[in-house]
Design a protein around this motif. Sequence first.
Motif, PDB file in Angstrom:
ATOM      1  N   GLU A   1     -38.589 -18.339  58.621  1.00  0.00           N
ATOM      2  CA  GLU A   1     -39.976 -17.964  58.948  1.00  0.00           C
ATOM      3  C   GLU A   1     -40.888 -19.125  58.601  1.00  0.00           C
ATOM      4  O   GLU A   1     -40.572 -19.930  57.724  1.00  0.00           O
ATOM      5  CB  GLU A   1     -40.406 -16.742  58.101  1.00  0.00           C
ATOM      6  N   ASP A   2     -42.055 -19.185  59.285  1.00  0.00           N
ATOM      7  CA  ASP A   2     -43.034 -20.215  58.925  1.00  0.00           C
ATOM      8  C   ASP A   2     -43.370 -20.099  57.439  1.00  0.00           C
ATOM      9  O   ASP A   2     -43.503 -18.990  56.911  1.00  0.00           O
ATOM     10  CB  ASP A   2     -44.344 -20.023  59.713  1.00  0.00           C
ATOM     11  N   LEU A   3     -43.525 -21.243  56.801  1.00  0.00           N
ATOM     12  CA  LEU A   3     -43.908 -21.231  55.386  1.00  0.00           C
ATOM     13  C   LEU A   3     -45.413 -21.502  55.302  1.00  0.00           C
ATOM     14  O   LEU A   3     -45.881 -22.595  55.629  1.00  0.00           O
ATOM     15  CB  LEU A   3     -43.115 -22.307  54.635  1.00  0.00           C
ATOM     16  N   VAL A   4     -46.164 -20.454  54.908  1.00  0.00           N
ATOM     17  CA  VAL A   4     -47.626 -20.561  54.800  1.00  0.00           C
ATOM     18  C   VAL A   4     -47.960 -20.907  53.352  1.00  0.00           C
ATOM     19  O   VAL A   4     -47.453 -20.272  52.417  1.00  0.00           O
ATOM     20  CB  VAL A   4     -48.307 -19.242  55.227  1.00  0.00           C
ATOM     21  N   THR A   5     -48.799 -21.915  53.173  1.00  0.00           N
ATOM     22  CA  THR A   5     -49.047 -22.430  51.819  1.00  0.00           C
ATOM     23  C   THR A   5     -49.867 -21.444  50.993  1.00  0.00           C
ATOM     24  O   THR A   5     -50.969 -21.061  51.382  1.00  0.00           O
ATOM     25  CB  THR A   5     -49.793 -23.773  51.874  1.00  0.00           C
ATOM     26  N   PRO A   6     -49.342 -21.038  49.817  1.00  0.00           N
ATOM     27  CA  PRO A   6     -50.087 -20.121  48.942  1.00  0.00           C
ATOM     28  C   PRO A   6     -51.170 -20.842  48.151  1.00  0.00           C
ATOM     29  O   PRO A   6     -52.032 -20.212  47.563  1.00  0.00           O
ATOM     30  CB  PRO A   6     -49.006 -19.575  48.002  1.00  0.00           C
ATOM     31  N   LEU A   7     -51.105 -22.178  48.109  1.00  0.00           N
ATOM     32  CA  LEU A   7     -52.160 -22.944  47.420  1.00  0.00           C
ATOM     33  C   LEU A   7     -52.269 -24.309  48.079  1.00  0.00           C
ATOM     34  O   LEU A   7     -51.461 -24.649  48.943  1.00  0.00           O
ATOM     35  CB  LEU A   7     -51.888 -23.057  45.913  1.00  0.00           C
ATOM     36  N   ALA A   8     -53.307 -25.043  47.683  1.00  0.00           N
ATOM     37  CA  ALA A   8     -53.519 -26.367  48.263  1.00  0.00           C
ATOM     38  C   ALA A   8     -52.784 -27.416  47.449  1.00  0.00           C
ATOM     39  O   ALA A   8     -52.498 -27.224  46.272  1.00  0.00           O
ATOM     40  CB  ALA A   8     -55.020 -26.677  48.279  1.00  0.00           C
ATOM     41  N   LEU A   9     -52.502 -28.540  48.074  1.00  0.00           N
ATOM     42  CA  LEU A   9     -51.935 -29.698  47.380  1.00  0.00           C
ATOM     43  C   LEU A   9     -52.808 -30.914  47.661  1.00  0.00           C
ATOM     44  O   LEU A   9     -53.079 -31.193  48.824  1.00  0.00           O
ATOM     45  CB  LEU A   9     -50.510 -29.977  47.853  1.00  0.00           C
ATOM     46  N   PRO A  10     -53.256 -31.685  46.673  1.00  0.00           N
ATOM     47  CA  PRO A  10     -53.142 -31.297  45.267  1.00  0.00           C
ATOM     48  C   PRO A  10     -53.935 -30.025  45.004  1.00  0.00           C
ATOM     49  O   PRO A  10     -54.911 -29.740  45.692  1.00  0.00           O
ATOM     50  CB  PRO A  10     -53.783 -32.482  44.525  1.00  0.00           C
ATOM     51  N   PRO A  11     -53.547 -29.284  43.957  1.00  0.00           N
ATOM     52  CA  PRO A  11     -54.254 -28.036  43.665  1.00  0.00           C
ATOM     53  C   PRO A  11     -55.624 -28.258  43.018  1.00  0.00           C
ATOM     54  O   PRO A  11     -56.416 -27.324  42.938  1.00  0.00           O
ATOM     55  CB  PRO A  11     -53.309 -27.294  42.714  1.00  0.00           C
ATOM     56  N   PHE A  12     -55.902 -29.467  42.527  1.00  0.00           N
ATOM     57  CA  PHE A  12     -57.219 -29.767  41.917  1.00  0.00           C
ATOM     58  C   PHE A  12     -57.473 -31.260  42.103  1.00  0.00           C
ATOM     59  O   PHE A  12     -56.534 -32.043  42.305  1.00  0.00           O
ATOM     60  CB  PHE A  12     -57.237 -29.395  40.417  1.00  0.00           C
ATOM     61  N   ASP A  13     -58.768 -31.672  42.031  1.00  0.00           N
ATOM     62  CA  ASP A  13     -59.089 -33.102  42.095  1.00  0.00           C
ATOM     63  C   ASP A  13     -58.448 -33.789  40.890  1.00  0.00           C
ATOM     64  O   ASP A  13     -58.562 -33.308  39.759  1.00  0.00           O
ATOM     65  CB  ASP A  13     -60.610 -33.316  42.005  1.00  0.00           C
ATOM     66  N   ASN A  14     -57.767 -34.903  41.128  1.00  0.00           N
ATOM     67  CA  ASN A  14     -57.126 -35.587  39.993  1.00  0.00           C
ATOM     68  C   ASN A  14     -57.118 -37.081  40.206  1.00  0.00           C
ATOM     69  O   ASN A  14     -57.415 -37.583  41.309  1.00  0.00           O
ATOM     70  CB  ASN A  14     -55.733 -35.021  39.742  1.00  0.00           C
ATOM     71  N   SER A  15     -56.798 -37.803  39.145  1.00  0.00           N
ATOM     72  CA  SER A  15     -56.875 -39.256  39.191  1.00  0.00           C
ATOM     73  C   SER A  15     -55.614 -39.851  39.820  1.00  0.00           C
ATOM     74  O   SER A  15     -54.496 -39.417  39.533  1.00  0.00           O
ATOM     75  CB  SER A  15     -57.029 -39.814  37.767  1.00  0.00           C
ATOM     76  N   ALA A  16     -55.822 -40.868  40.665  1.00  0.00           N
ATOM     77  CA  ALA A  16     -54.690 -41.573  41.271  1.00  0.00           C
ATOM     78  C   ALA A  16     -54.269 -42.775  40.441  1.00  0.00           C
ATOM     79  O   ALA A  16     -53.315 -43.478  40.811  1.00  0.00           O
ATOM     80  CB  ALA A  16     -55.066 -42.018  42.688  1.00  0.00           C
ATOM     81  N   MET A  17     -54.964 -43.028  39.333  1.00  0.00           N
ATOM     82  CA  MET A  17     -54.710 -44.237  38.526  1.00  0.00           C
ATOM     83  C   MET A  17     -54.851 -43.909  37.042  1.00  0.00           C
ATOM     84  O   MET A  17     -55.572 -42.978  36.671  1.00  0.00           O
ATOM     85  CB  MET A  17     -55.772 -45.312  38.851  1.00  0.00           C
ATOM     86  N   ASP A  18     -54.213 -44.734  36.224  1.00  0.00           N
ATOM     87  CA  ASP A  18     -54.574 -44.741  34.810  1.00  0.00           C
ATOM     88  C   ASP A  18     -55.862 -45.544  34.694  1.00  0.00           C
ATOM     89  O   ASP A  18     -55.951 -46.657  35.248  1.00  0.00           O
ATOM     90  CB  ASP A  18     -53.470 -45.427  33.981  1.00  0.00           C
ATOM     91  N   GLY A  19     -56.878 -45.005  34.004  1.00  0.00           N
ATOM     92  CA  GLY A  19     -58.141 -45.732  33.919  1.00  0.00           C
ATOM     93  C   GLY A  19     -59.230 -44.885  33.287  1.00  0.00           C
ATOM     94  O   GLY A  19     -58.975 -44.142  32.330  1.00  0.00           O
ATOM     95  N   TYR A  20     -60.429 -44.947  33.865  1.00  0.00           N
ATOM     96  CA  TYR A  20     -61.592 -44.247  33.305  1.00  0.00           C
ATOM     97  C   TYR A  20     -62.310 -43.498  34.414  1.00  0.00           C
ATOM     98  O   TYR A  20     -62.644 -44.096  35.450  1.00  0.00           O
ATOM     99  CB  TYR A  20     -62.539 -45.243  32.628  1.00  0.00           C
ATOM    100  N   ALA A  21     -62.515 -42.204  34.179  1.00  0.00           N
ATOM    101  CA  ALA A  21     -63.326 -41.408  35.104  1.00  0.00           C
ATOM    102  C   ALA A  21     -64.784 -41.662  34.777  1.00  0.00           C
ATOM    103  O   ALA A  21     -65.186 -41.609  33.606  1.00  0.00           O
ATOM    104  CB  ALA A  21     -62.988 -39.932  34.943  1.00  0.00           C
ATOM    105  N   VAL A  22     -65.579 -41.948  35.811  1.00  0.00           N
ATOM    106  CA  VAL A  22     -67.001 -42.248  35.626  1.00  0.00           C
ATOM    107  C   VAL A  22     -67.815 -41.591  36.732  1.00  0.00           C
ATOM    108  O   VAL A  22     -67.260 -41.087  37.714  1.00  0.00           O
ATOM    109  CB  VAL A  22     -67.261 -43.787  35.675  1.00  0.00           C
ATOM    110  N   ARG A  23     -69.117 -41.641  36.554  1.00  0.00           N
ATOM    111  CA  ARG A  23     -70.023 -41.395  37.679  1.00  0.00           C
ATOM    112  C   ARG A  23     -70.250 -42.761  38.307  1.00  0.00           C
ATOM    113  O   ARG A  23     -70.664 -43.699  37.602  1.00  0.00           O
ATOM    114  CB  ARG A  23     -71.340 -40.795  37.179  1.00  0.00           C
ATOM    115  N   ALA A  24     -69.996 -42.898  39.606  1.00  0.00           N
ATOM    116  CA  ALA A  24     -70.070 -44.213  40.255  1.00  0.00           C
ATOM    117  C   ALA A  24     -71.423 -44.871  40.019  1.00  0.00           C
ATOM    118  O   ALA A  24     -71.506 -46.101  39.855  1.00  0.00           O
ATOM    119  CB  ALA A  24     -69.786 -44.083  41.751  1.00  0.00           C
ATOM    120  N   VAL A  25     -72.486 -44.065  39.946  1.00  0.00           N
ATOM    121  CA  VAL A  25     -73.827 -44.654  39.757  1.00  0.00           C
ATOM    122  C   VAL A  25     -73.948 -45.369  38.414  1.00  0.00           C
ATOM    123  O   VAL A  25     -74.761 -46.288  38.265  1.00  0.00           O
ATOM    124  CB  VAL A  25     -74.957 -43.604  39.864  1.00  0.00           C
ATOM    125  N   ASP A  26     -73.123 -44.947  37.429  1.00  0.00           N
ATOM    126  CA  ASP A  26     -73.209 -45.548  36.096  1.00  0.00           C
ATOM    127  C   ASP A  26     -72.583 -46.936  36.018  1.00  0.00           C
ATOM    128  O   ASP A  26     -72.735 -47.626  35.002  1.00  0.00           O
ATOM    129  CB  ASP A  26     -72.546 -44.647  35.044  1.00  0.00           C
TER     130      ASP A  26
END
Length: 423
Positions: free
Chosen positions: A53-78
């Motif tokens: 049967e078709d597989l309907v996704t029960p959740l989104a991927l990625p399931p939450f916003d996350n970092s693609a790198m090791d580093g520092y999360a910032v506000r870009a304006v800062d």
Amino acid sequence: MVIVNAAAPAPQPGTIKSARTVDEHRAVVAALLPPTEVVEVPVAEARGRVLAEDLVTPLALPPFDNSAMDGYAVRAVDVVGAGESSPVELPVATDIPAGRVDVPALEPGTAARIMTGAPMPAGADAVIQVELTDGGTERVRIAAERPAGTHVRTVGEDVAAGVVALTAGTVLGAPQIAIAAALGLATLRVRRQPHVLVLSTGSELVEPGRELRPGQIYESNGVMLAAAIRDAGCTAEQLRSVADDVDEFRKVLQERVAEGVDLVITSGGVSAGAYEVVKDALTGHGVDFVRVAMQPGGPQGAGRLQLDDGISCPVVTLPGNPVSSLVSFEVFVRPALRAAMGHPHPARPVVTAKAGEDLRSPADKRQFRRGVLDAADGTVREVGSPASHLLGALARADCLMVLPEGLDAVRVGDPVEVWLLDG
Ligand code: AMP
Ligand code: MG
């Protein structure tokens, strides 16, 4: 189970009912194997199975916003205006390793140390990779500006929730199993694997490992067919091989055949000689014995063996010569078994190659020759000869060359249809 003893108008044992084309016999065998039912299997055991049967996704991927790198999360304006000669320094408000579940929001004018895969704090909109900073843990000096969105993997950017991720008929390999697991699924719905019994016949046969007396040979079709059945994605069960003795043959069948067996495959005992045990035992019991216009594998039988209590069991009787046996399995049984599991490509991959040599072929039959394909120049050459006892050549072949009815010769360079056996 008792094979209903036809006090019925049985055809004479040993007679051949009719002649068939390859395609006609394929259709007869295919009709014996309807689609199997849908079952649920653990994801870890789903490799090679076909999604039902078709597989309907029960959740989104990625399931939450996350970092693609090791580093520092910032506000870009800062970090606007930051550069090698004009770094921006921000206090490090928190540390966010992968797996942290209580991430606080990011206050303006601060940074959060963050690792790949860790959730973005609310308010942050960019990640500055660690290589562009001094790596500080109390305060961090950032030597580059980056626009909003940099190195942020956003929720659903891979797969949205509530959409079809895999369609029915998908063959489940490593990536498909991975996405099912990533979506949190523990099981998948697939078609049940047919269970196939294998029964070899021949008074000359001896189990490998035992002593061989003059006139005897080792039994090899049983393991060969069981392996081929498993390669096709089904489960196989080898019965003990039997002598050319109708009563013994029936006894072994009766011991095992019951509901739950999808198919019985026999080898040997179906051609035109005397002591054709399979033909003698099953003629008049629902199995038709025919001559198919092919080489190897002319003598064939197929049908629904009628048992007592209304139980019946599909049977395909293959000839005993090892090459005939396996080629017949390839031509008739393998595609039918795979179709029953909902496989989108029941047949072997087919390519057109160039003949590497002149060949002659009987015009009144479809001939299957064992070949080796040279993938570099696209030529195919025969291994061995058309003789159907040449197991050594069969074991070296990687393809079958199909020489159709109506063709009596192939010249070097002519196009030849080739079935790839390892595909
Ligand atoms: P049959 O179809 O029974 O007449 O057998 C044709 C040829 O295949 C004979 O040379 C048999 O000895 C050989 N043969 C039949 N069954 C097997 C088997 N299970 N393993 C190896 N050779 C076999
Ligand atoms: Mg035999």
